[in-house]
Design a protein around this motif. Sequence first.
Motif, mmCIF file in Angstrom:
data_model
loop_
_atom_site.group_PDB
_atom_site.id
_atom_site.type_symbol
_atom_site.label_atom_id
_atom_site.label_comp_id
_atom_site.label_asym_id
_atom_site.label_seq_id
_atom_site.Cartn_x
_atom_site.Cartn_y
_atom_site.Cartn_z
ATOM 1 N N ASN A 129 -1.412 -53.931 5.107
ATOM 2 C CA ASN A 129 -1.302 -53.813 3.409
ATOM 3 C C ASN A 129 -2.390 -52.598 3.438
ATOM 4 O O ASN A 129 -2.908 -52.358 2.351
ATOM 5 C CB ASN A 129 -1.451 -54.449 2.864
ATOM 6 N N VAL A 130 -2.886 -51.966 4.563
ATOM 7 C CA VAL A 130 -3.442 -50.790 4.306
ATOM 8 C C VAL A 130 -2.304 -49.304 4.320
ATOM 9 O O VAL A 130 -2.285 -48.604 5.354
ATOM 10 C CB VAL A 130 -5.053 -50.438 5.529
ATOM 11 N N THR A 131 -2.604 -48.889 3.038
ATOM 12 C CA THR A 131 -0.726 -48.438 2.908
ATOM 13 C C THR A 131 -1.289 -46.895 2.297
ATOM 14 O O THR A 131 -0.886 -45.830 2.007
ATOM 15 C CB THR A 131 -0.357 -48.970 1.538
ATOM 16 N N THR A 132 -2.461 -46.307 2.232
ATOM 17 C CA THR A 132 -3.398 -44.923 2.087
ATOM 18 C C THR A 132 -4.978 -45.196 3.171
ATOM 19 O O THR A 132 -5.567 -45.754 2.809
ATOM 20 C CB THR A 132 -3.748 -44.988 0.244
ATOM 21 N N VAL A 133 -4.816 -43.845 3.925
ATOM 22 C CA VAL A 133 -5.906 -43.109 4.190
ATOM 23 C C VAL A 133 -6.657 -42.332 3.755
ATOM 24 O O VAL A 133 -5.603 -41.089 3.424
ATOM 25 C CB VAL A 133 -5.917 -43.022 5.273
ATOM 26 N N ILE A 134 -7.996 -41.557 3.585
ATOM 27 C CA ILE A 134 -8.421 -40.187 3.586
ATOM 28 C C ILE A 134 -8.766 -39.995 4.997
ATOM 29 O O ILE A 134 -9.767 -40.477 5.326
ATOM 30 C CB ILE A 134 -9.215 -41.090 1.738
ATOM 31 N N GLN A 135 -7.899 -38.430 5.122
ATOM 32 C CA GLN A 135 -8.585 -38.318 6.060
ATOM 33 C C GLN A 135 -9.378 -37.132 6.445
ATOM 34 O O GLN A 135 -8.683 -36.233 5.177
ATOM 35 C CB GLN A 135 -6.991 -37.587 7.234
ATOM 36 N N VAL A 136 -10.235 -37.135 6.032
ATOM 37 C CA VAL A 136 -11.790 -35.609 5.941
ATOM 38 C C VAL A 136 -11.830 -35.924 7.944
ATOM 39 O O VAL A 136 -12.202 -35.878 9.154
ATOM 40 C CB VAL A 136 -12.414 -37.482 6.132
ATOM 41 N N GLY A 137 -12.038 -33.992 7.518
ATOM 42 C CA GLY A 137 -12.493 -32.981 8.162
ATOM 43 C C GLY A 137 -14.060 -32.864 8.308
ATOM 44 O O GLY A 137 -14.559 -32.933 7.321
ATOM 45 N N CYS A 138 -15.040 -32.348 9.340
ATOM 46 C CA CYS A 138 -15.818 -32.226 9.693
ATOM 47 C C CYS A 138 -16.476 -30.949 10.040
ATOM 48 O O CYS A 138 -17.051 -31.011 10.331
ATOM 49 C CB CYS A 138 -16.482 -33.564 10.774
ATOM 50 N N ASP A 139 -15.652 -29.765 10.904
ATOM 51 C CA ASP A 139 -15.279 -28.804 10.867
ATOM 52 C C ASP A 139 -14.158 -27.960 10.921
ATOM 53 O O ASP A 139 -13.516 -28.361 9.868
ATOM 54 C CB ASP A 139 -15.519 -29.039 12.135
ATOM 55 N N VAL A 140 -14.684 -26.607 10.577
ATOM 56 C CA VAL A 140 -13.168 -25.859 9.827
ATOM 57 C C VAL A 140 -11.640 -26.829 10.967
ATOM 58 O O VAL A 140 -11.049 -26.615 9.989
ATOM 59 C CB VAL A 140 -13.535 -23.691 10.095
ATOM 60 N N LYS A 141 -11.784 -26.231 12.127
ATOM 61 C CA LYS A 141 -10.246 -26.992 13.257
ATOM 62 C C LYS A 141 -10.179 -28.184 11.995
ATOM 63 O O LYS A 141 -9.091 -28.757 12.371
ATOM 64 C CB LYS A 141 -10.697 -26.662 14.365
ATOM 65 N N GLY A 142 -10.646 -29.198 12.268
ATOM 66 C CA GLY A 142 -10.515 -30.433 11.804
ATOM 67 C C GLY A 142 -10.465 -30.392 10.540
ATOM 68 O O GLY A 142 -9.764 -31.635 10.362
ATOM 69 N N SER A 143 -11.256 -29.620 9.667
ATOM 70 C CA SER A 143 -10.258 -29.709 7.891
ATOM 71 C C SER A 143 -8.798 -29.588 7.955
ATOM 72 O O SER A 143 -7.740 -29.210 7.103
ATOM 73 C CB SER A 143 -11.599 -28.564 7.373
ATOM 74 N N ARG A 144 -8.642 -28.172 8.645
ATOM 75 C CA ARG A 144 -7.388 -27.638 8.853
ATOM 76 C C ARG A 144 -6.202 -28.712 9.327
ATOM 77 O O ARG A 144 -5.623 -28.954 9.228
ATOM 78 C CB ARG A 144 -7.310 -26.118 9.476
ATOM 79 N N TRP A 145 -7.054 -29.682 10.467
ATOM 80 C CA TRP A 145 -6.415 -30.945 10.893
ATOM 81 C C TRP A 145 -5.420 -31.265 9.424
ATOM 82 O O TRP A 145 -4.645 -32.518 9.792
ATOM 83 C CB TRP A 145 -6.537 -31.156 11.960
ATOM 84 N N ALA A 146 -6.573 -31.801 8.976
ATOM 85 C CA ALA A 146 -6.802 -32.684 7.912
ATOM 86 C C ALA A 146 -6.005 -32.767 6.525
ATOM 87 O O ALA A 146 -4.994 -33.416 6.287
ATOM 88 C CB ALA A 146 -8.250 -33.458 7.320
ATOM 89 N N ALA A 147 -5.634 -31.135 6.770
ATOM 90 C CA ALA A 147 -4.720 -31.080 5.526
ATOM 91 C C ALA A 147 -3.768 -30.870 6.171
ATOM 92 O O ALA A 147 -2.814 -31.382 5.634
ATOM 93 C CB ALA A 147 -4.965 -29.204 5.677
ATOM 94 N N GLU A 148 -3.321 -30.474 7.317
ATOM 95 C CA GLU A 148 -1.591 -30.022 7.769
ATOM 96 C C GLU A 148 -1.296 -32.067 8.573
ATOM 97 O O GLU A 148 0.120 -32.558 7.902
ATOM 98 C CB GLU A 148 -1.835 -30.133 8.780
ATOM 99 N N THR A 149 -2.291 -32.653 8.665
ATOM 100 C CA THR A 149 -1.511 -33.963 8.190
ATOM 101 C C THR A 149 -1.292 -34.885 7.230
ATOM 102 O O THR A 149 -0.064 -34.938 7.209
ATOM 103 C CB THR A 149 -2.371 -34.936 9.370
ATOM 104 N N ALA A 150 -1.688 -34.304 6.418
ATOM 105 C CA ALA A 150 -1.773 -35.016 4.800
ATOM 106 C C ALA A 150 -0.738 -34.432 4.237
ATOM 107 O O ALA A 150 0.055 -35.292 3.501
ATOM 108 C CB ALA A 150 -3.479 -34.665 3.667
ATOM 109 N N ALA A 151 -0.529 -32.871 4.339
ATOM 110 C CA ALA A 151 0.985 -32.117 4.008
ATOM 111 C C ALA A 151 2.129 -33.211 5.057
ATOM 112 O O ALA A 151 3.137 -33.110 4.087
ATOM 113 C CB ALA A 151 0.751 -30.891 4.003
#
Length: 288
Positions: A42-64
């Motif tokens: 029942n953990v139904t939502t997560v906030i994926q956090v970026g730490c650098d440009v590459k990781g932030s791009r990945w976070a945005a793509e994963t959330a999309a």
Amino acid sequence: MSRTEAPPLPEPLRVPVADSHTHLDMQDGTVEEGLARAAAVNVTTVIQVGCDVKGSRWAAETAAAHASVHAAVALHPNEAPRIVHGDPDGWSRQGAREGGGTAALHEALAEIDALAALDHVRGVGETGLDYFRTGPEGMAAQEESFRAHIEIAKRHGKALVIHDREAHADVLRILADAGAPERTVFHCYSGDADMARICADAGYFMSFAGNMTFKNAQPLRDALTVAPVELVLVETDAPFLTPAPYRGRPNAPYLIPVTLRAMAAVKGVDEDTLASAIADNTARAFDY
């Protein structure tokens, strides 16, 4: 028992809740597997956090790509000095790097600014100050980066997600000086009860991680005791900070119930009440 073995699934929560800060890109297995294990408890939502440009791009793509994932994008406080001064030891995930000066920092910040404009990006972070790993020579780059992230969060109306390690007074000073965004989250809250009162007065959210279960973490439990329930969040910071009794083994969003139950005991409330409050608080903090 192997230290690399994943802990077992805990008893599911009765009330769905969110992991306010995780790093799926640093965890074993696929994103789909991680989200399925989390949903099973029942953990139904997560906030994926970026730490650098590459990781932030990945976070945005994963959330999309996943309705249950929201992204936060940023340069970690330790990333800013590496961009400016270089990283000869290759300590970060990019390996060894030459320094690019402030021009390279501004270029990276411009990319974070562009990502922060995306609708499925709900936060700007993790940003802030980290005096544990960065010496005096890196502090100016960290502060410049932190102030830039504060402005990005305000410009796009996004939550500010703060990483504060051994830098409490300066983080609070800069927030007061620059003017904190409407929604500000202290990720992996690491201050004491006195600082929790200051954060509460300012309306800052305080997100507690698995380290609040550690034996030596009484100051965190004292802070949680005085933190108003409407400003409390829960997170894993996975794969780091796995809660007791699994400390040292890999963390993941499905372990949120272990930390939440420990938090409920400290607050003297039942777990359903706390889970309901945290679910509401996280949605309010990240505006989803």
